[in-house]
Design an enzyme around this catalytic site. Structure first.
Site, short mmCIF file in Angstrom:
data_model
loop_
_atom_site.label_atom_id
_atom_site.label_comp_id
_atom_site.label_asym_id
_atom_site.label_seq_id
_atom_site.Cartn_x
_atom_site.Cartn_y
_atom_site.Cartn_z
N CYS A 94 0.82 -1.24 0.00
CA CYS A 94 0.06 -0.26 -0.03
C CYS A 94 0.90 1.17 -0.08
O CYS A 94 1.25 1.61 1.08
CB CYS A 94 -1.02 -0.12 1.11
SG CYS A 94 -2.22 1.21 1.28
N THR A 350 -26.22 3.35 11.53
CA THR A 350 -27.20 3.11 10.64
C THR A 350 -27.95 4.32 10.35
O THR A 350 -28.05 5.16 11.18
CB THR A 350 -27.97 1.80 10.97
OG1 THR A 350 -29.05 1.72 10.02
CG2 THR A 350 -28.83 2.32 12.39
N TYR A 351 -28.56 4.44 9.25
CA TYR A 351 -29.44 5.49 8.90
C TYR A 351 -30.68 5.14 8.47
O TYR A 351 -31.67 5.93 7.98
CB TYR A 351 -28.96 6.53 7.72
CG TYR A 351 -27.43 6.71 7.88
CD1 TYR A 351 -27.16 7.82 8.80
CD2 TYR A 351 -26.50 6.09 7.33
CE1 TYR A 351 -25.91 8.45 8.92
CE2 TYR A 351 -25.10 6.62 7.57
CZ TYR A 351 -24.81 7.75 8.41
OH TYR A 351 -23.65 8.22 8.50
N ASN A 352 -30.94 3.69 8.87
CA ASN A 352 -32.02 3.16 8.53
C ASN A 352 -32.74 3.15 7.16
O ASN A 352 -33.90 3.46 6.50
CB ASN A 352 -33.46 3.59 9.36
CG ASN A 352 -33.02 3.14 10.84
OD1 ASN A 352 -32.69 2.09 11.20
ND2 ASN A 352 -33.01 4.32 11.76
N THR A 353 -31.75 3.10 6.22
CA THR A 353 -31.94 3.32 4.73
C THR A 353 -31.20 1.99 3.97
O THR A 353 -30.22 1.64 4.58
CB THR A 353 -31.54 4.47 4.18
OG1 THR A 353 -30.28 4.69 4.41
CG2 THR A 353 -32.15 5.58 4.82
N THR A 362 -31.35 -2.41 9.21
CA THR A 362 -30.21 -3.18 8.40
C THR A 362 -29.20 -4.00 9.70
O THR A 362 -28.36 -4.35 9.13
CB THR A 362 -29.28 -2.09 7.78
OG1 THR A 362 -28.77 -1.09 8.82
CG2 THR A 362 -30.18 -1.23 6.76
N GLU A 427 -23.11 4.13 1.22
CA GLU A 427 -23.34 2.68 1.71
C GLU A 427 -22.23 1.73 1.67
O GLU A 427 -22.04 0.70 2.31
CB GLU A 427 -24.94 2.20 1.11
CG GLU A 427 -25.97 2.96 1.69
CD GLU A 427 -27.39 2.51 0.98
OE1 GLU A 427 -28.31 2.49 1.45
OE2 GLU A 427 -27.28 2.59 -0.20
#
Length: 456
Positions: A94, A350-353, A362, A427
């Site tokens: 790297c 989480t953004y619940n999407t 999720t 995401e």
């Protein structure tokens, strides 16, 4: 980038967009700016920070932990810390991270001669080669004998506190290499100073675009994601499977015997998750090789056929929460709290999407991603049904996970593009953060278990 505030709005002084003062957009504009000032001695906003700023809460935890490891009081001299980071990054070639820490190594008083290769460094640093190699590629092979060789009495010995600090750095930078390659992060290009802060940018990139999930490819993230009918059905199928699994779990819980069988099945099936990139061993002849020994040593499947059977690492017997946390915190004060916060942050974030869908739980998907990484490293959770992994993680995603976690230098744009095509960049960055932290925790569990056995 600095911003001026007025009422409920923030004006970005870089692109002059008017942004709402509350919500994720403002989080990125103000929090990242503050973090750079607080944690960076150079005032540089590097590309790793830019990508992670899609998730400001995690970014704060990440930077706080990394700052503590590199710049706060600890067992190791500052120039040792950066050289160890170079050695860790070199295991995966790297160059991005190597170059970053070459500069930091010199800035903290390191000898330029050491940068010619390992033959120029003190013997005690050379002695880290074996544990660096094993941690990066096959951590399950680490035993208390490796620990005893490093801490045995002699002029080149390591104290346990120093060794724990070194192990944390090695695991951190192995995992960060996975994030760099998985996200396709490119080296920065210097920009002109802006109000005393050097924004390191490419292609007129602005954090405001990151806040709105736009133009992230400008800093090297691998894809322009397009929507299609097939992609939409992919999301619907995944959501339907999550719903069905939840209903089945509520109706009837699998027995311990059945869950053990499913783990063994998933572990063996991970052998089949390969691509053409894995057909031959690739040994780089890049400058990274000067910082390591045995460059041909790489990941081999934990459940590899034809080899002596290795016992599964049961998290019930040695877990981060019950064992690793307290040991690392005792030997390297406060790092356990910082690491624990970072692990919990990414796991619970989480953004619940999901793509265009809102109000989605999720949890099941995040757990499957985290536990699949640990499964590939031979770590089993007795209370987890590994049948969920096959239901939720389709093959192209498994190929991506295995590559980024085990062979990050071989990650490609095609692999990144090949899974979850309708999902947002943010995401997919969250996926990369989960993989990074799961990998780091797995390495630490094996190393800390070996230290525990040495102590007992």
């Amino acid at each position: 980038m600095n911003g001026t505030q007025s009422g409920d709005y923030v004006i970005c002084s870089n692109c002059h967009k008017v942004l709402r003062k509350f919500g994720q957009t403002n989080d990125v504009v103000t929090l990242v700016n503050r973090l750079v000032e607080e944690y960076s001695t150079s005032g540089r906003l590097d590309n790793i920070t830019q990508v992670m700023s899609l998730h400001p809460q995690y970014l704060e935890s990440f930077l706080r932990t990394q700052f503590y490891m590199l710049r706060m009081d600890g067992p190791l001299p500052y120039h040792y810390r950066h050289y160890i980071a170079i050695m860790a990054a070199a295991r995966h070639q790297c160059v991005y991270l190597i170059n970053m820490h070459v500069d930091e190594f010199l800035n903290t008083g390191g000898s330029s001669e050491w940068l010619n290769g390992l033959e120029y460094v003190p013997q005690r640093l050379k002695n880290l080669n074996e544990i660096n190699k094993l941690l990066a590629h096959r951590p399950w092979l680490i035993t208390k004998d490796h620990i005893q060789k490093l801490v045995k009495t002699g002029e080149n010995n390591w104290s346990l506190a120093e060794l724990v600090h070194a192990v944390v750095l090695l695991a951190h930078y192995h995992a960060l290499a996975s994030f760099v390659f998985g996200s396709g992060i490119n080296p920065e290009r210097e920009s002109e100073p802006l109000n005393g802060l050097h924004l390191v940018t490419k292609n007129k990139f602005c954090i405001c675009d990151l806040a709105n999930d736009n133009s992230i490819e400008n800093i090297g993230l691998m894809s322009n994601i397009t929507e299609s009918t097939d992609n939409e059905s992919e999301i619907e199928v995944l959501m339907e499977r999550m719903k069905k699994l939840q209903e089945e779990r509520e109706e009837e819980e699998a027995s311990q015997e059945e869950m053990a069988t499913r783990f063994e099945k998933e572990k063996k099936e991970s052998l089949l998750v390969v691509s053409g990139a894995f057909d031959d061993d690739v040994v780089s002849m890049s400058n990274a090789s000067r910082y390591i020994e045995d460059p041909g040593f790489g990941y081999k499947d934990f459940a590899r056929r034809g080899e002596e059977h290795l016992p599964t690492f049961r998290a019930h017997d040695y877990s981060w929460e019950d064992h690793g946390f307290s040991l690392v915190n005792r030997l390297y004060s406060d790092i356990g709290h910082l690491l624990d916060d970072k692990f919990r942050m990414v796991y619970n974030l989480t953004y619940n999407t999901m793509a265009t869908h809102e109000d989605v739980d999720t949890t099941m998907l995040r757990r499957a991603l985290f536990n699949y990484v640990h499964c590939m490293f031979g770590i089993r959770y007795d209370d987890y049904d590994y049948g969920e992994v096959n239901q939720l993680l389709e093959r192209s995603l498994k190929v991506y996970i295995k590559t980024v976690t085990c062979y990050p230098e071989r990650a490609t744009k095609r692999m990144y593009d090949g899974y979850w095509r309708q999902f947002k960049h943010s995401e997919k960055v969250h996926v990369n953060m989960l993989l990074m932290e799961a990998r780091m925790q797995a390495e630490l569990l094996y190393a800390l278990r070996a230290i525990t056995r040495h102590l007992t």
